[in-house]
Scaffold this motif. Structure first.
Motif, PDB file in Angstrom:
ATOM      1  N   VAL A  77       0.855  -1.194   0.000  1.00  0.00           N
ATOM      2  CA  VAL A  77       0.000   0.000   0.000  1.00  0.00           C
ATOM      3  C   VAL A  77       0.888   1.240   0.000  1.00  0.00           C
ATOM      4  O   VAL A  77       1.899   1.293   0.702  1.00  0.00           O
ATOM      5  CB  VAL A  77      -0.940   0.004   1.229  1.00  0.00           C
ATOM      6  CG1 VAL A  77      -1.742   1.295   1.299  1.00  0.00           C
ATOM      7  CG2 VAL A  77      -1.870  -1.202   1.176  1.00  0.00           C
ATOM      8  N   SER A  78       0.504   2.208  -0.785  1.00  0.00           N
ATOM      9  CA  SER A  78       1.246   3.461  -0.874  1.00  0.00           C
ATOM     10  C   SER A  78       0.278   4.586  -1.222  1.00  0.00           C
ATOM     11  O   SER A  78      -0.894   4.340  -1.489  1.00  0.00           O
ATOM     12  CB  SER A  78       2.333   3.346  -1.940  1.00  0.00           C
ATOM     13  OG  SER A  78       3.121   4.506  -1.968  1.00  0.00           O
ATOM     14  N   PHE A  79       0.784   5.801  -1.245  1.00  0.00           N
ATOM     15  CA  PHE A  79      -0.032   6.944  -1.643  1.00  0.00           C
ATOM     16  C   PHE A  79       0.833   7.943  -2.388  1.00  0.00           C
ATOM     17  O   PHE A  79       2.069   7.889  -2.335  1.00  0.00           O
ATOM     18  CB  PHE A  79      -0.708   7.616  -0.438  1.00  0.00           C
ATOM     19  CG  PHE A  79       0.257   8.162   0.575  1.00  0.00           C
ATOM     20  CD1 PHE A  79       0.870   9.395   0.407  1.00  0.00           C
ATOM     21  CD2 PHE A  79       0.561   7.437   1.702  1.00  0.00           C
ATOM     22  CE1 PHE A  79       1.765   9.883   1.341  1.00  0.00           C
ATOM     23  CE2 PHE A  79       1.451   7.910   2.648  1.00  0.00           C
ATOM     24  CZ  PHE A  79       2.047   9.140   2.464  1.00  0.00           C
ATOM     25  N   GLN A  80       0.167   8.863  -3.049  1.00  0.00           N
ATOM     26  CA  GLN A  80       0.848   9.952  -3.729  1.00  0.00           C
ATOM     27  C   GLN A  80      -0.014  11.197  -3.605  1.00  0.00           C
ATOM     28  O   GLN A  80      -1.227  11.144  -3.842  1.00  0.00           O
ATOM     29  CB  GLN A  80       1.077   9.611  -5.197  1.00  0.00           C
ATOM     30  CG  GLN A  80       1.824  10.676  -5.954  1.00  0.00           C
ATOM     31  CD  GLN A  80       2.035  10.298  -7.408  1.00  0.00           C
ATOM     32  OE1 GLN A  80       1.335   9.462  -7.960  1.00  0.00           O
ATOM     33  NE2 GLN A  80       2.997  10.927  -8.047  1.00  0.00           N
ATOM     34  N   VAL A  81       0.615  12.302  -3.234  1.00  0.00           N
ATOM     35  CA  VAL A  81      -0.066  13.589  -3.147  1.00  0.00           C
ATOM     36  C   VAL A  81       0.663  14.542  -4.084  1.00  0.00           C
ATOM     37  O   VAL A  81       1.879  14.709  -3.982  1.00  0.00           O
ATOM     38  CB  VAL A  81      -0.033  14.153  -1.710  1.00  0.00           C
ATOM     39  CG1 VAL A  81      -0.678  15.528  -1.652  1.00  0.00           C
ATOM     40  CG2 VAL A  81      -0.707  13.200  -0.739  1.00  0.00           C
ATOM     41  N   SER A  82      -0.062  15.117  -5.006  1.00  0.00           N
ATOM     42  CA  SER A  82       0.539  16.084  -5.921  1.00  0.00           C
ATOM     43  C   SER A  82      -0.387  17.279  -6.023  1.00  0.00           C
ATOM     44  O   SER A  82      -1.569  17.193  -5.705  1.00  0.00           O
ATOM     45  CB  SER A  82       0.765  15.464  -7.299  1.00  0.00           C
ATOM     46  OG  SER A  82      -0.456  15.068  -7.864  1.00  0.00           O
ATOM     47  N   GLY A  83       0.164  18.372  -6.468  1.00  0.00           N
ATOM     48  CA  GLY A  83      -0.686  19.543  -6.594  1.00  0.00           C
ATOM     49  C   GLY A  83       0.036  20.715  -7.200  1.00  0.00           C
ATOM     50  O   GLY A  83       1.245  20.686  -7.424  1.00  0.00           O
ATOM     51  N   SER A  84      -0.719  21.727  -7.461  1.00  0.00           N
ATOM     52  CA  SER A  84      -0.178  22.974  -7.973  1.00  0.00           C
ATOM     53  C   SER A  84      -0.972  24.116  -7.364  1.00  0.00           C
ATOM     54  O   SER A  84      -2.058  23.916  -6.829  1.00  0.00           O
ATOM     55  CB  SER A  84      -0.259  23.010  -9.500  1.00  0.00           C
ATOM     56  OG  SER A  84      -1.610  22.947  -9.894  1.00  0.00           O
TER      57      SER A  84
END
Length: 195
Positions: A92-99
């Motif tokens: 299990v993992s996650f990713q948070v991205s944004g601008s």
């Protein structure tokens, strides 16, 4: 005539459910993955992208809190966290991205006088045309939670929230990211009990 309170209670329950999940979550489960048949999961470090990455302490806090929220929800679904990668059924993992960008603020004025009243001599003049419009900070963010096969690394399950987050502080933005991750994990398939 006595009316049944059942329709009113159903409407209240629906309203409460809608209010408790402000996110639109997109789910995907690979054909034949049988996520509900898995038992143990191991963590792979999640990624937190810009602009939160510019502050290492905030990014580390976000990773820790998001991992704790997701782990809690998966535990409620019947899964067990393990540190032994060989014993895990999924990673299990996650990713948070944004601008972050700026948009002009809403320029409409409610109750404003008509142009005829303003443009007559002796009345208040409109702002100069060279005046820069007021801007509002808008953060576009994506929060993804993954479950992958431990041996092949193939995607078994994914949940995604993509949303505009209009907040006045970085702390409030982080809170919204954690809340989105929690709601994604709540949509994870519940573990089937062993026969």
């Amino acid at each position: 005539m006595i009316r049944s309170p059942l329709p009113a209670l159903a409407a209240l329950a629906l309203l409460a459910a809608c209010a408790s999940n402000p996110w639109t979550v997109d789910f995907f489960e690979a054909p034949g993955a049988d996520v509900a048949g898995k038992h143990r999961f191991v963590w792979r470090d999640g990624e937190v992208g810009a602009p939160l990455i510019k502050r290492p302490a905030v990014a580390a806090d976000t990773r820790a809190r998001l991992r704790a929220a997701i782990t809690h929800e998966l535990t409620l679904k019947g899964y067990v966290e393990t540190t032994d990668a060989a014993a895990a059924d999924m990673v299990v993992s996650f990713q948070v991205s944004g601008s972050r960008h700026f948009e002009p603020a809403d320029q409409r004025r409610i109750g404003a006088p008509s142009p005829n009243e303003v443009l007559t001599p002796g009345n208040v003049r409109p702002p100069p045309a060279s005046e820069v419009p007021r801007e509002v900070s808008v953060r576009q963010g994506n929060v993804m939670v993954f479950a992958e096969h431990p041996g092949s690394g193939q995607l078994m399950w994914r949940g995604l929230v993509s949303a505009e987050i209009r907040t006045s502080s970085l702390e409030r933005t982080v809170d919204k990211v954690i809340d989105a991750g929690r709601h994604i994990a709540q949509g994870f398939p519940a573990r089937r009990s062993d026969p």
